[in-house]
Design a protein around this motif. Structure first.
Motif, PDB file in Angstrom:
ATOM      1  N   MET A  41       0.812  -1.215   0.000  1.00  0.00           N
ATOM      2  CA  MET A  41       0.000   0.000   0.000  1.00  0.00           C
ATOM      3  C   MET A  41       0.849   1.271   0.000  1.00  0.00           C
ATOM      4  O   MET A  41       0.331   2.375  -0.179  1.00  0.00           O
ATOM      5  N   GLY A  42       2.160   1.131   0.236  1.00  0.00           N
ATOM      6  CA  GLY A  42       3.073   2.265   0.122  1.00  0.00           C
ATOM      7  C   GLY A  42       3.072   3.234   1.282  1.00  0.00           C
ATOM      8  O   GLY A  42       3.464   4.395   1.129  1.00  0.00           O
ATOM      9  N   LEU A  43       2.666   2.774   2.485  1.00  0.00           N
ATOM     10  CA  LEU A  43       2.659   3.641   3.656  1.00  0.00           C
ATOM     11  C   LEU A  43       3.971   3.509   4.429  1.00  0.00           C
ATOM     12  O   LEU A  43       4.627   2.465   4.386  1.00  0.00           O
ATOM     13  N   ASP A  44       4.353   4.541   5.139  1.00  0.00           N
ATOM     14  CA  ASP A  44       5.574   4.528   5.931  1.00  0.00           C
ATOM     15  C   ASP A  44       5.515   3.446   7.004  1.00  0.00           C
ATOM     16  O   ASP A  44       4.504   3.310   7.709  1.00  0.00           O
ATOM     17  N   ALA A  45       6.605   2.658   7.139  1.00  0.00           N
ATOM     18  CA  ALA A  45       6.623   1.539   8.080  1.00  0.00           C
ATOM     19  C   ALA A  45       6.415   2.006   9.514  1.00  0.00           C
ATOM     20  O   ALA A  45       5.715   1.362  10.307  1.00  0.00           O
ATOM     21  N   GLY A  46       7.028   3.136   9.885  1.00  0.00           N
ATOM     22  CA  GLY A  46       6.856   3.651  11.233  1.00  0.00           C
ATOM     23  C   GLY A  46       5.421   4.033  11.526  1.00  0.00           C
ATOM     24  O   GLY A  46       4.893   3.756  12.610  1.00  0.00           O
ATOM     25  N   LEU A  47       4.742   4.671  10.554  1.00  0.00           N
ATOM     26  CA  LEU A  47       3.338   5.034  10.721  1.00  0.00           C
ATOM     27  C   LEU A  47       2.456   3.792  10.823  1.00  0.00           C
ATOM     28  O   LEU A  47       1.550   3.728  11.661  1.00  0.00           O
ATOM     29  N   VAL A  48       2.725   2.817   9.956  1.00  0.00           N
ATOM     30  CA  VAL A  48       1.933   1.581   9.990  1.00  0.00           C
ATOM     31  C   VAL A  48       2.097   0.884  11.330  1.00  0.00           C
ATOM     32  O   VAL A  48       1.120   0.445  11.959  1.00  0.00           O
ATOM     33  N   GLY A  49       3.354   0.768  11.798  1.00  0.00           N
ATOM     34  CA  GLY A  49       3.598   0.137  13.089  1.00  0.00           C
ATOM     35  C   GLY A  49       2.903   0.864  14.221  1.00  0.00           C
ATOM     36  O   GLY A  49       2.341   0.243  15.135  1.00  0.00           O
ATOM     37  N   THR A  50       2.905   2.195  14.167  1.00  0.00           N
ATOM     38  CA  THR A  50       2.235   2.992  15.202  1.00  0.00           C
ATOM     39  C   THR A  50       0.728   2.771  15.183  1.00  0.00           C
ATOM     40  O   THR A  50       0.091   2.616  16.235  1.00  0.00           O
ATOM     41  N   VAL A  51       0.129   2.761  13.996  1.00  0.00           N
ATOM     42  CA  VAL A  51      -1.320   2.558  13.882  1.00  0.00           C
ATOM     43  C   VAL A  51      -1.713   1.163  14.354  1.00  0.00           C
ATOM     44  O   VAL A  51      -2.718   0.993  15.065  1.00  0.00           O
ATOM     45  N   ILE A  52      -0.918   0.148  13.976  1.00  0.00           N
ATOM     46  CA  ILE A  52      -1.222  -1.215  14.426  1.00  0.00           C
ATOM     47  C   ILE A  52      -1.133  -1.301  15.943  1.00  0.00           C
ATOM     48  O   ILE A  52      -1.989  -1.907  16.599  1.00  0.00           O
ATOM     49  N   MET A  53      -0.102  -0.684  16.522  1.00  0.00           N
ATOM     50  CA  MET A  53       0.023  -0.693  17.978  1.00  0.00           C
ATOM     51  C   MET A  53      -1.186  -0.011  18.623  1.00  0.00           C
ATOM     52  O   MET A  53      -1.776  -0.534  19.574  1.00  0.00           O
ATOM     53  N   ALA A  54      -1.581   1.161  18.097  1.00  0.00           N
ATOM     54  CA  ALA A  54      -2.724   1.878  18.661  1.00  0.00           C
ATOM     55  C   ALA A  54      -4.005   1.057  18.547  1.00  0.00           C
ATOM     56  O   ALA A  54      -4.806   0.997  19.487  1.00  0.00           O
ATOM     57  N   ALA A  55      -4.193   0.405  17.404  1.00  0.00           N
ATOM     58  CA  ALA A  55      -5.400  -0.406  17.201  1.00  0.00           C
ATOM     59  C   ALA A  55      -5.438  -1.578  18.161  1.00  0.00           C
ATOM     60  O   ALA A  55      -6.493  -1.888  18.741  1.00  0.00           O
ATOM     61  N   LEU A  56      -4.293  -2.242  18.351  1.00  0.00           N
ATOM     62  CA  LEU A  56      -4.261  -3.413  19.215  1.00  0.00           C
ATOM     63  C   LEU A  56      -4.473  -3.040  20.670  1.00  0.00           C
ATOM     64  O   LEU A  56      -5.176  -3.734  21.409  1.00  0.00           O
ATOM     65  N   ILE A  57      -3.890  -1.929  21.100  1.00  0.00           N
ATOM     66  CA  ILE A  57      -4.066  -1.512  22.490  1.00  0.00           C
ATOM     67  C   ILE A  57      -5.510  -1.047  22.717  1.00  0.00           C
ATOM     68  O   ILE A  57      -6.131  -1.366  23.735  1.00  0.00           O
ATOM     69  N   PHE A  58      -6.073  -0.304  21.767  1.00  0.00           N
ATOM     70  CA  PHE A  58      -7.462   0.142  21.866  1.00  0.00           C
ATOM     71  C   PHE A  58      -8.393  -1.058  21.945  1.00  0.00           C
ATOM     72  O   PHE A  58      -9.301  -1.118  22.791  1.00  0.00           O
ATOM     73  N   ASP A  59      -8.154  -2.037  21.071  1.00  0.00           N
ATOM     74  CA  ASP A  59      -8.977  -3.237  21.056  1.00  0.00           C
ATOM     75  C   ASP A  59      -8.818  -4.031  22.356  1.00  0.00           C
ATOM     76  O   ASP A  59      -9.784  -4.593  22.880  1.00  0.00           O
TER      77      ASP A  59
END
Length: 471
Positions: A41-59
């Motif tokens: 999808m061409g997104l920055d790895a750091g941003l993707v990792g941050t979003v995944i972390m936020a989603a997992l902690i929120f969930d």
């Protein structure tokens, strides 16, 4: 509750089968999700990792609520089965959505990732928390609980490896490998069908063994009182120590799997068939762990066994990547010998899996420790606490993986064999440093876990005596 040492074979197998869905989810989140949203999808790895972390902690914040509601569920089929029947089909739909983001631009795609990641993991929790909470209900026996956890881990890893083999052998066989977007269509559909099917089959097959009317409902409380009871239960000393130790062990696992495609493609330069062999090595690791855990647990106890497994896994992993840094790998950095890598990997992963089996079994033993203090059995809440820990760890591990890629200046749309060697060396050194620090902290915490075989059996005798006196 089934008598100790008398669990039917089919019950063990079909109980374990329910973990297949969790294994497929874990494989997708750990191995492919970061690289899909980064390289495809061409997104920055750091941003993707941050979003995944936020989603997992929120969930993860929802997990204790699921556990508490599961403990309080009243039905003629018991507290757990209604959850499995209701979540099985929605979880397959959510899995498909995760891998099919519409054209929304960078910001919109990140939002889609966050929302679908939360939804998919929430639905998996609705399957997994009630399912694993059945373990202390099925048997009170110290060793039989480990056997049930062995089967759960066998099927969870088996499900993850099945989809991994299909991914490398069927879906990602094009020139771009795991960076080919079309491959994720078959990957996600196959995963969705297996996830839904495994949960339903497991529930139906266990029905005759566990479908009994729920125990008497707890007295109705205000929301404040319910939250107080949840906090009191999750403040149990043994639980806090075990969850803290598990957090660090699972962070290392999450980080390693999030980086696995980068490590094997860019560091070890695997070809397509070698990725398939790697999946078979992982399966070999599962079998080694499955067979070795009973002897290790019997000799050292669950805590002692888990610590020894953790030390072996950490040491072997560091040794492998130390060989890379000091150019001691047969064939050199430009043409490393796969058998050398597989030899280290099979023992590192087997030890890590053995550690996880014993830690999960230790969580089941916390149930009676809490019951002795509070008078309540809270299987669902404790395993929800474990999954809360696991989700936080997976998110943090993926975040650390993204930061490692960012700080090592690892390029987007990277081509194997054309990445700067200094960037690769920095990538490996940062990975080793994180692995070492996180692993040591987890081992030091685990040393303080207070429940042994002897204390567990003594507690069971005391609870049984108290129950007989009250009847």
């Amino acid at each position: 509750m089934t008598k100790a040492n008398n669990l039917p074979g089919p019950l063990k197998i079909f109980h374990g089968l329910g973990a297949v869905a969790y294994g497929i989810k874990d494989n997708g989140f750990s191995v492919f999700l970061l690289i899909f949203y980064n390289q495809v999808m061409g997104l920055d790895a750091g941003l993707v990792g941050t979003v995944i972390m936020a989603a997992l902690i929120f969930d993860a914040l929802a997990d204790p609520i699921i556990g508490e509601l599961s403990d309080r569920t009243q039905s003629r089929w018991g507290r757990r089965l209604p959850w499995l029947y209701s979540a099985a089909i929605p979880v397959g739909i959510a899995w498909m959505l995760l891998w099919h983001p519409p054209a929304l631009g960078h910001t919109g795609t990140l939002i889609w990732l966050f929302g679908t990641a939360v939804l998919a993991r929430f639905l998996i929790a609705m399957c997994e928390i009630p399912s694993i909470a059945l373990v202390p209900e099925i048997t009170p026996d110290y060793d039989e609980r480990t056997i049930l956890m062995r089967y759960r881990l066998l099927f969870a890893w088996g499900g993850g490896l099945l989809i991994l083999i299909a991914a490398y052998g069927v879906f990602f066989t094009g020139a771009n490998g795991v960076s080919e977007r079309s491959g994720y269509d078959g990957y996600s559909l196959t995963g969705a069908l297996i996830m839904t099917g495994s949960v339903l089959i497991s529930a139906f097959a266990q029905h005759r063994y566990v479908a009994k009317p729920s125990p008497a409902a707890r007295p109705a409380h205000s929301l404040g009182q319910a939250l107080f009871e949840m906090r009191e239960t999750l403040s149990n000393r043994a639980f806090v120590i075990l969850a803290s130790a598990a957090l660090f062990g699972l962070i290392n696992q999450g980080m390693t799997f999030a980086l696995s495609n980068y490590l094997f493609a860019y560091i070890w330069q695997f070809e397509r068939m070698e990725f398939l062999y790697y999946a078979l090595v992982l399966f070999g690791s599962v079998i080694i762990a499955f067979l070795s855990v009973p002897a290790v647990s019997k000799r050292y106890g669950k805590k002692g066994g888990a610590i020894r497994y953790a030390v072996v896994s950490l040491s072997v992993n560091l040794a492998l990547y130390g060989c890379y840094i000091f150019d001691l790998v047969p064939g050199g950095k430009s043409n490393p010998l796969p058998l050398f890598i597989f030899g280290f990997a099979i023992f590192a992963y087997a030890a890590a899996i053995g550690m996880i089996i014993l830690i999960k079994s230790m969580f089941a033993d916390v149930v009676e420790a809490s019951q002795a203090e509070t008078g309540r059995r809270s299987e669902g809440l404790f395993f929800a606490g474990y999954f809360f820990t696991q989700k936080c760890a997976a998110g943090i591990g993926t975040f650390i993986a993204g930061m490692i890629l960012t700080f090592s200046t690892f390029p987007e749309k990277a081509v194997v064999g054309q990445v700067d060697k200094a960037a690769l060396d920095m990538f490996v050194m940062l990975y080793m440093f994180a692995l070492l620090i996180i692993g040591i902290i987890g081992i030091l915490i685990l040393r303080h876990f207070p429940i042994s075989r002897e204390s567990h059996n003594e507690r069971l005798r005391a609870l049984n005596t108290s129950a007989e006196s009250a009847s």
